[in-house]
Design a protein around this motif. Structure first.
Motif, PDB file in Angstrom:
ATOM      1  N   ALA A   1       0.835  -1.190   0.000  1.00 53.26           N
ATOM      2  CA  ALA A   1       0.000   0.000   0.000  1.00 53.26           C
ATOM      3  C   ALA A   1       0.876   1.249   0.000  1.00 53.26           C
ATOM      4  CB  ALA A   1      -0.895   0.011   1.234  1.00 53.26           C
ATOM      5  N   TYR A   2       0.398   2.289  -0.662  1.00 56.89           N
ATOM      6  CA  TYR A   2       1.090   3.578  -0.606  1.00 56.89           C
ATOM      7  C   TYR A   2       0.050   4.659  -0.451  1.00 56.89           C
ATOM      8  CZ  TYR A   2       4.677   7.016  -1.335  1.00 56.89           C
ATOM      9  OH  TYR A   2       5.553   8.045  -1.133  1.00 56.89           O
ATOM     10  N   PRO A   3       0.079   5.435   0.606  1.00 54.65           N
ATOM     11  CA  PRO A   3       1.020   5.379   1.721  1.00 54.65           C
ATOM     12  C   PRO A   3       0.806   4.136   2.602  1.00 54.65           C
ATOM     13  CG  PRO A   3      -0.733   6.925   2.207  1.00 54.65           C
ATOM     14  CD  PRO A   3      -0.924   6.489   0.789  1.00 54.65           C
ATOM     15  N   ALA A   4       1.842   3.766   3.312  1.00 56.32           N
ATOM     16  CA  ALA A   4       1.763   2.569   4.149  1.00 56.32           C
ATOM     17  C   ALA A   4       1.659   2.951   5.629  1.00 56.32           C
ATOM     18  CB  ALA A   4       3.008   1.717   3.930  1.00 56.32           C
ATOM     19  N   ASP A   5       1.170   2.011   6.438  1.00 55.69           N
ATOM     20  CA  ASP A   5       1.125   2.211   7.890  1.00 55.69           C
ATOM     21  C   ASP A   5       2.401   1.660   8.516  1.00 55.69           C
ATOM     22  OD1 ASP A   5      -1.450   3.245   7.900  1.00 55.69           O
ATOM     23  OD2 ASP A   5      -2.372   1.263   8.135  1.00 55.69           O
ATOM     24  N   PRO A   6       3.143   2.468   9.277  1.00 47.36           N
ATOM     25  CA  PRO A   6       4.328   1.902   9.948  1.00 47.36           C
ATOM     26  C   PRO A   6       3.937   0.733  10.867  1.00 47.36           C
ATOM     27  CG  PRO A   6       4.345   4.293  10.099  1.00 47.36           C
ATOM     28  CD  PRO A   6       3.030   3.915   9.486  1.00 47.36           C
ATOM     29  N   ASP A   7       2.764   0.814  11.488  1.00 46.17           N
ATOM     30  CA  ASP A   7       2.362  -0.244  12.419  1.00 46.17           C
ATOM     31  C   ASP A   7       1.263  -1.148  11.859  1.00 46.17           C
ATOM     32  OD1 ASP A   7       4.208   0.710  14.215  1.00 46.17           O
ATOM     33  OD2 ASP A   7       2.780   2.042  15.222  1.00 46.17           O
TER      34      ASP A   7
ATOM     35  N   VAL B   1      -7.270   9.332  14.809  1.00 48.26           N
ATOM     36  CA  VAL B   1      -6.677   8.028  14.447  1.00 48.26           C
ATOM     37  C   VAL B   1      -5.269   7.943  15.041  1.00 48.26           C
ATOM     38  CG1 VAL B   1      -7.983   7.914  12.289  1.00 48.26           C
ATOM     39  CG2 VAL B   1      -5.678   8.897  12.297  1.00 48.26           C
ATOM     40  N   PRO B   2      -4.664   6.753  15.060  1.00 43.70           N
ATOM     41  CA  PRO B   2      -3.298   6.647  15.602  1.00 43.70           C
ATOM     42  C   PRO B   2      -2.321   7.474  14.768  1.00 43.70           C
ATOM     43  CG  PRO B   2      -4.289   4.462  15.376  1.00 43.70           C
ATOM     44  CD  PRO B   2      -5.196   5.424  14.686  1.00 43.70           C
ATOM     45  N   LEU B   3      -1.341   8.095  15.414  1.00 42.64           N
ATOM     46  CA  LEU B   3      -0.349   8.933  14.740  1.00 42.64           C
ATOM     47  C   LEU B   3       0.392   8.138  13.674  1.00 42.64           C
ATOM     48  CD1 LEU B   3       1.261  10.901  17.714  1.00 42.64           C
ATOM     49  CD2 LEU B   3      -0.014  11.888  15.810  1.00 42.64           C
ATOM     50  N   GLY B   4       0.491   8.714  12.492  1.00 44.94           N
ATOM     51  CA  GLY B   4       1.353   8.154  11.456  1.00 44.94           C
ATOM     52  C   GLY B   4       0.824   6.923  10.758  1.00 44.94           C
TER      53      GLY B   4
ATOM     54  N   ASN C   1      -0.873   6.159   8.130  1.00 47.02           N
ATOM     55  CA  ASN C   1      -1.374   6.974   7.026  1.00 47.02           C
ATOM     56  C   ASN C   1      -2.266   6.224   6.040  1.00 47.02           C
ATOM     57  OD1 ASN C   1      -0.075   9.271   8.053  1.00 47.02           O
ATOM     58  ND2 ASN C   1       1.856   8.639   7.140  1.00 47.02           N
TER      59      ASN C   1
ATOM     60  N   LEU D   1      -5.568   6.128   7.804  1.00 46.80           N
ATOM     61  CA  LEU D   1      -6.141   7.481   7.817  1.00 46.80           C
ATOM     62  C   LEU D   1      -6.694   7.851   6.434  1.00 46.80           C
ATOM     63  CD1 LEU D   1      -6.684  10.294   8.978  1.00 46.80           C
ATOM     64  CD2 LEU D   1      -4.289  10.863   8.595  1.00 46.80           C
ATOM     65  N   LEU D   2      -5.922   7.555   5.387  1.00 46.66           N
ATOM     66  CA  LEU D   2      -6.370   7.911   4.039  1.00 46.66           C
ATOM     67  C   LEU D   2      -7.641   7.140   3.677  1.00 46.66           C
ATOM     68  CD1 LEU D   2      -5.850   9.554   1.480  1.00 46.66           C
ATOM     69  CD2 LEU D   2      -4.410   7.693   0.647  1.00 46.66           C
TER      70      LEU D   2
END
Lengths: 336, 159
Positions: B24-30, B137-140, B142, B145-146
């Motif tokens: 996925a782009y953007p991706a979720d770090p977590d 939503v949780p920070l970062g 993305n 969130l998107l």
């Protein structure tokens, strides 16, 4: 801004500018206004998509700081036109140096602040949050807008920088040089910020801080380098070339000329850089202790002034021997 | 910037290398979106008027309805966690929740604890001030969130 009419004389203090410098000044003023116009657009554009990216914030701050050198230049370019007065017998050339110090200190402070700010974010593992952006009814990732803004703003400053660099050399203007030099390197800031945001997209939250730190260090580096150069110029360091790369060759030429005169035995000058123009004090030792005539002295002074437009405020002082207290490092022959 | 040109090039190269890895782009770090899809969406709900109406285990209100639709779209079960805003914000910050609702607006003091969605609705309070309503939503995270932003914008369009 009432700018130099093309044909009337243009002065820096009581130095009348030759045509080449007059034209260079006119262009420099024009391109600094273009720079300000461009910055107004680019800072607004970047601000609109700033989001939560630290790298974008750093790039934006650098953009905002980029207003300082052109504004300093334009203000100084007005002030130094004033002729010397009774209260200011050396003229107002130092306005350039003061503008340079102010711009340089601002860069240093903001660079240091951004390094601390970015480091706190990095150490606190604050993941930068970038969500959607309403693009004419389509929800797209705001990161794309950021990258787009960086791509758009990467190249125009490089073009402006390259032009101003040439003008800075002609005008012997260090503020213009510092400004041009920073513009020229602007594409790297934009690239770093764009890469940082792209990194966020890949889930590499730290890429944003890495890019922000890179940009912040470059701001600090520019700041420290410029502060050092500006302060040492205000402390009457010997005149150097417009880019501070080496001592200005004019000193050598003046000394060579004075030494070559029939009536001199030795000569050495000390030169300080007042901003655009030089103040020259040339000590000459007359041959066989015979005082030169006033005509000889005047002819020598005029020849020196004719050598370069920057030399106008010049005095020739006949002495029995070269005063080592005024000319540190001078040998009896005045060789360097 | 001088010597840092090569550093930029290096950073660019390493980012592009990593480009092949993510999907996925953007991706979720977590990895929130991946975990939630066809899994469980943990939603903190803070009681606030017509937006969120918590009655025991039952959560109603316009925001609760939106969250239900969103969860359905992801094929996710909802795990409702009722609580006060500051407790929920702390839990979100520490990864114990995926989403917090509570009639929050974009001036919420919890913007350090979580990321804000796009404003999906506007309202005026009795003093006439405008509020632009968002979710937390949780920070970062993305990608998540998107996905939510897209859903909220679609819902806003459909009224």
């Amino acid at each position: 801004m009432t700018m130099a009419k093309r044909d009337g004389p243009v002065r820096f203090g009581h130095t009348e500018l030759p045509d080449e410098q007059k034209e260079a000044l006119r262009k420099a003023v024009k391109f600094e206004w273009i720079t300000i116009g461009y910055l107004a657009v680019s800072t607004a554009l970047v601000f609109a998509v700033l989001g939560n990216s630290q790298a974008m914030k750093a790039a934006w701050v650098e953009d905002v700081l980029s207003f300082l050198p052109p504004i300093s230049f334009l203000l100084a370019a007005r002030v130094i036109r004033k002729k010397p007065t009774e209260e200011h017998p050396y003229g107002f050339h130092r306005a350039v140096g003061i503008a340079h110090v102010v711009a340089a200190v601002a860069l240093t402070v903001m660079g240091a602040y951004l390094i601390v700010d970015s480091a706190i974010g990095l150490l606190g593992t604050e993941h930068p949050t970038i969500g959607g952006f309403d693009f004419f009814g389509q929800t797209i990732w705001l990161g794309w807008m950021m990258i787009g803004a960086m791509v758009l703003t990467a190249l125009p400053p490089v073009y402006l920088g390259l032009i101003k660099l040439k003008l800075a050399e002609k005008l012997h203007d260090k503020v213009l040089y510092a400004d041009a030099d920073m513009n020229k390197a602007d594409w790297m800031t934009a690239t770093a910020a764009g890469v940082g945001v792209a990194g966020i997209g890949f889930g590499l939250w730290w890429a944003d801080y890495a890019a922000a730190l890179l940009i912040s260090f470059s701001i600090l580096h520019d700041g420290v380098r410029n502060t050092r150069a500006a302060i040492s110029a205000l402390m009457d360091k010997r005149a150097r070339t417009y880019d501070d790369a080496e001592p200005h060759p004019l000193g050598h030429r003046l000394d060579e000329y004075l030494r070559g005169l029939a009536w001199t035995e030795a000569a050495q000058s000390r030169i300080r850089d007042e901003g655009h123009v030089f103040h020259v004090e040339s000590f000459v030792v007359p041959a066989k202790g015979r005082m030169p005539s006033l005509e000889q002295l005047e002819a020598a002074q005029e020849a020196c002034i004719g050598m370069d437009w920057k030399v106008q405020d010049m005095v020739i002082i006949p002495v029995a021997e070269l005063p080592s207290e005024f000319l540190p490092g001078a040998t009896s022959g005045g060789e360097r | 910037m001088g010597r840092s040109g090569s550093k930029v090039a290096l950073l660019l190269a390493s980012v592009l290398t990593l480009a092949g890895c993510g999907s996925a782009y953007p991706a979720d770090p977590d990895g929130t979106l991946e975990r939630v899809a066809n899994g469980t969406l943990r939603v903190g709900a803070s009681d606030n008027g017509e937006w969120v109406d918590v009655d025991g285990e039952d959560v109603r209100g316009t925001e609760a309805d939106l969250v239900r639709d969103f969860a359905a779209r992801l094929g996710a079960e909802i795990d409702w966690v009722p609580g006060t805003e500051h407790v929920l914000a702390e839990e979100l910050k520490h990864g114990q929740l995926d989403l917090v609702i509570g009639g929050l607006d974009d001036k919420t003091p919890w913007a350090q604890h979580g990321g804000l969605t796009l404003a999906y609705a506007e309202s005026r309070d009795s003093r006439g001030s405008l509020h632009r309503h968002v979710m937390l939503v949780p920070l970062g995270e993305n990608a998540f969130l998107l996905e939510l932003d897209r859903f909220l914008m679609e819902a806003k369009e459909q009224g």
